[in-house]
Design an enzyme around this catalytic site. Sequence first.
Site, PDB file in Angstrom:
ATOM      1  N   ARG A   9       0.842  -1.193   0.000  1.00  0.00           N
ATOM      2  CA  ARG A   9       0.000   0.000   0.000  1.00  0.00           C
ATOM      3  C   ARG A   9       0.880   1.248   0.000  1.00  0.00           C
ATOM      4  O   ARG A   9       2.016   1.227   0.484  1.00  0.00           O
ATOM      5  CB  ARG A   9      -0.906   0.020   1.232  1.00  0.00           C
ATOM      6  CG  ARG A   9      -1.812  -1.200   1.348  1.00  0.00           C
ATOM      7  CD  ARG A   9      -2.591  -1.162   2.663  1.00  0.00           C
ATOM      8  NE  ARG A   9      -3.495  -2.303   2.807  1.00  0.00           N
ATOM      9  CZ  ARG A   9      -3.191  -3.436   3.416  1.00  0.00           C
ATOM     10  NH1 ARG A   9      -1.980  -3.589   3.955  1.00  0.00           N
ATOM     11  NH2 ARG A   9      -4.072  -4.420   3.501  1.00  0.00           N
ATOM     12  N   LYS A  43      -1.674  -2.565   8.041  1.00  0.00           N
ATOM     13  CA  LYS A  43      -2.857  -2.205   8.814  1.00  0.00           C
ATOM     14  C   LYS A  43      -2.877  -2.964  10.140  1.00  0.00           C
ATOM     15  O   LYS A  43      -2.474  -4.120  10.212  1.00  0.00           O
ATOM     16  CB  LYS A  43      -4.122  -2.543   8.019  1.00  0.00           C
ATOM     17  CG  LYS A  43      -4.377  -1.597   6.840  1.00  0.00           C
ATOM     18  CD  LYS A  43      -5.714  -1.907   6.198  1.00  0.00           C
ATOM     19  CE  LYS A  43      -6.034  -0.907   5.095  1.00  0.00           C
ATOM     20  NZ  LYS A  43      -7.362  -1.187   4.467  1.00  0.00           N
ATOM     21  N   HIS A  89      -2.959   2.523  -6.003  1.00  0.00           N
ATOM     22  CA  HIS A  89      -3.889   1.409  -5.855  1.00  0.00           C
ATOM     23  C   HIS A  89      -3.925   0.567  -7.118  1.00  0.00           C
ATOM     24  O   HIS A  89      -4.011  -0.668  -7.064  1.00  0.00           O
ATOM     25  CB  HIS A  89      -5.280   1.954  -5.535  1.00  0.00           C
ATOM     26  CG  HIS A  89      -6.072   1.084  -4.606  1.00  0.00           C
ATOM     27  ND1 HIS A  89      -5.539   0.532  -3.459  1.00  0.00           N
ATOM     28  CD2 HIS A  89      -7.359   0.664  -4.659  1.00  0.00           C
ATOM     29  CE1 HIS A  89      -6.461  -0.181  -2.849  1.00  0.00           C
ATOM     30  NE2 HIS A  89      -7.575  -0.126  -3.553  1.00  0.00           N
ATOM     31  N   ARG A 130      -0.903  -1.643  -7.193  1.00  0.00           N
ATOM     32  CA  ARG A 130      -1.069  -2.757  -6.239  1.00  0.00           C
ATOM     33  C   ARG A 130      -1.961  -3.842  -6.838  1.00  0.00           C
ATOM     34  O   ARG A 130      -1.632  -5.037  -6.777  1.00  0.00           O
ATOM     35  CB  ARG A 130      -1.667  -2.205  -4.946  1.00  0.00           C
ATOM     36  CG  ARG A 130      -2.046  -3.248  -3.879  1.00  0.00           C
ATOM     37  CD  ARG A 130      -2.440  -2.502  -2.610  1.00  0.00           C
ATOM     38  NE  ARG A 130      -3.172  -3.309  -1.655  1.00  0.00           N
ATOM     39  CZ  ARG A 130      -2.620  -4.109  -0.745  1.00  0.00           C
ATOM     40  NH1 ARG A 130      -1.304  -4.235  -0.710  1.00  0.00           N
ATOM     41  NH2 ARG A 130      -3.362  -4.784   0.112  1.00  0.00           N
ATOM     42  N   HIS A 178      -3.422  -8.894   3.381  1.00  0.00           N
ATOM     43  CA  HIS A 178      -4.851  -8.996   3.650  1.00  0.00           C
ATOM     44  C   HIS A 178      -5.099  -9.844   4.893  1.00  0.00           C
ATOM     45  O   HIS A 178      -4.549 -10.934   5.019  1.00  0.00           O
ATOM     46  CB  HIS A 178      -5.576  -9.644   2.465  1.00  0.00           C
ATOM     47  CG  HIS A 178      -5.721  -8.743   1.286  1.00  0.00           C
ATOM     48  ND1 HIS A 178      -5.867  -9.204  -0.005  1.00  0.00           N
ATOM     49  CD2 HIS A 178      -5.754  -7.384   1.190  1.00  0.00           C
ATOM     50  CE1 HIS A 178      -5.974  -8.189  -0.838  1.00  0.00           C
ATOM     51  NE2 HIS A 178      -5.908  -7.076  -0.132  1.00  0.00           N
ATOM     52  N   TYR A 221      -9.300 -10.906  -6.654  1.00  0.00           N
ATOM     53  CA  TYR A 221      -8.410 -10.884  -7.810  1.00  0.00           C
ATOM     54  C   TYR A 221      -8.635 -12.062  -8.747  1.00  0.00           C
ATOM     55  O   TYR A 221      -8.185 -12.034  -9.885  1.00  0.00           O
ATOM     56  CB  TYR A 221      -6.953 -10.846  -7.339  1.00  0.00           C
ATOM     57  CG  TYR A 221      -6.637  -9.602  -6.569  1.00  0.00           C
ATOM     58  CD1 TYR A 221      -6.417  -8.395  -7.223  1.00  0.00           C
ATOM     59  CD2 TYR A 221      -6.616  -9.607  -5.187  1.00  0.00           C
ATOM     60  CE1 TYR A 221      -6.161  -7.239  -6.511  1.00  0.00           C
ATOM     61  CE2 TYR A 221      -6.360  -8.460  -4.465  1.00  0.00           C
ATOM     62  CZ  TYR A 221      -6.135  -7.279  -5.139  1.00  0.00           C
ATOM     63  OH  TYR A 221      -5.901  -6.136  -4.430  1.00  0.00           O
TER      64      TYR A 221
END
Length: 307
Positions: free
Chosen positions: A161, A185, A253, A256, A279, A288
């Site tokens: 990210r 995150k 984005h 990515r 993730h 994806y």
Amino acid sequence: MADTGWTPFGNASVDVLSDFERYLRVELGRSPHTVRAYLADVRGLLGHLEHAGGGRTVADLDLATLRGWLSALHEAGASRATLARRTAAVRVFTSYLHRTGLLDTDPGPRLAGPRRRRTLPAVLDEAQAAEVCAAAGGDGESPLALRRRAVVEVLYGTGIRVAELCGLDLDDVDRERRTVRVLGKGNRERVVPVGAPALEAVDRWLRTGRPRWATAASGRALFLGARGGRLGVRSARRDVHDSTEAVARTGPHGLRHSAATHLLNGGADLRSVQEILGHASLASTQLYTHVSVERLTRVYHQAHPRA
């Protein structure tokens, strides 16, 4: 529960919001962007509670109140994505209130919000991605050109990210193992492989670009702004947009998503791509598979006897 004496826009409200902000940042490790969004959503809920009148306090937050708030937002034209995010924010808030004793029961888990339509931005094909990387930063050797080239190469080469890229420090790059250490995150740390072109672009930036911008305040930041501070997310996005405009305009984005798609097209398994992207749920990575139909079709025609 005894009356807390709390009203939405009184001093106690400020204290609760301040404590909730700390909870989001410190205990949950949410990003600054998420913290700002959640606080804005909660302020909207508290405004709805105040507008309802009757001296209602935080102890009166129940399922009917939450549903009424979402219904009012829907009637005002809020999008599905906005309603979904506000539902998520309020669930976290009511959970926090219950944990701290301001609510006897937590109505959040029973609050049903709209499912967000999860779509992916357009991805570059592999030829476009190669062209974008080659064109990034132009032919210049200025610090800006060198940084832009390295930013694009690292974002596409790792799939991280943009905020994670901006948070990289000098010692997060392991050239021997060809990896970067990333803080993602929720303050979850992971190690991500990085390719030779990206490492070469980083080394050129470190040799020729970074020293010309570095100041005493630069610290260990890998990427710097023109004044010597750590590169900001907005500037990194501009690096990508300006570097790719002539070929196939995209943002961090898009790089990515392109990286993830190309990994799957090349035969990578979902679990590995999940780990690379950071993730928390495999369901996020499974998006994806919808853009990897070309690979699946090719495999089918090669392998199925009735193809």
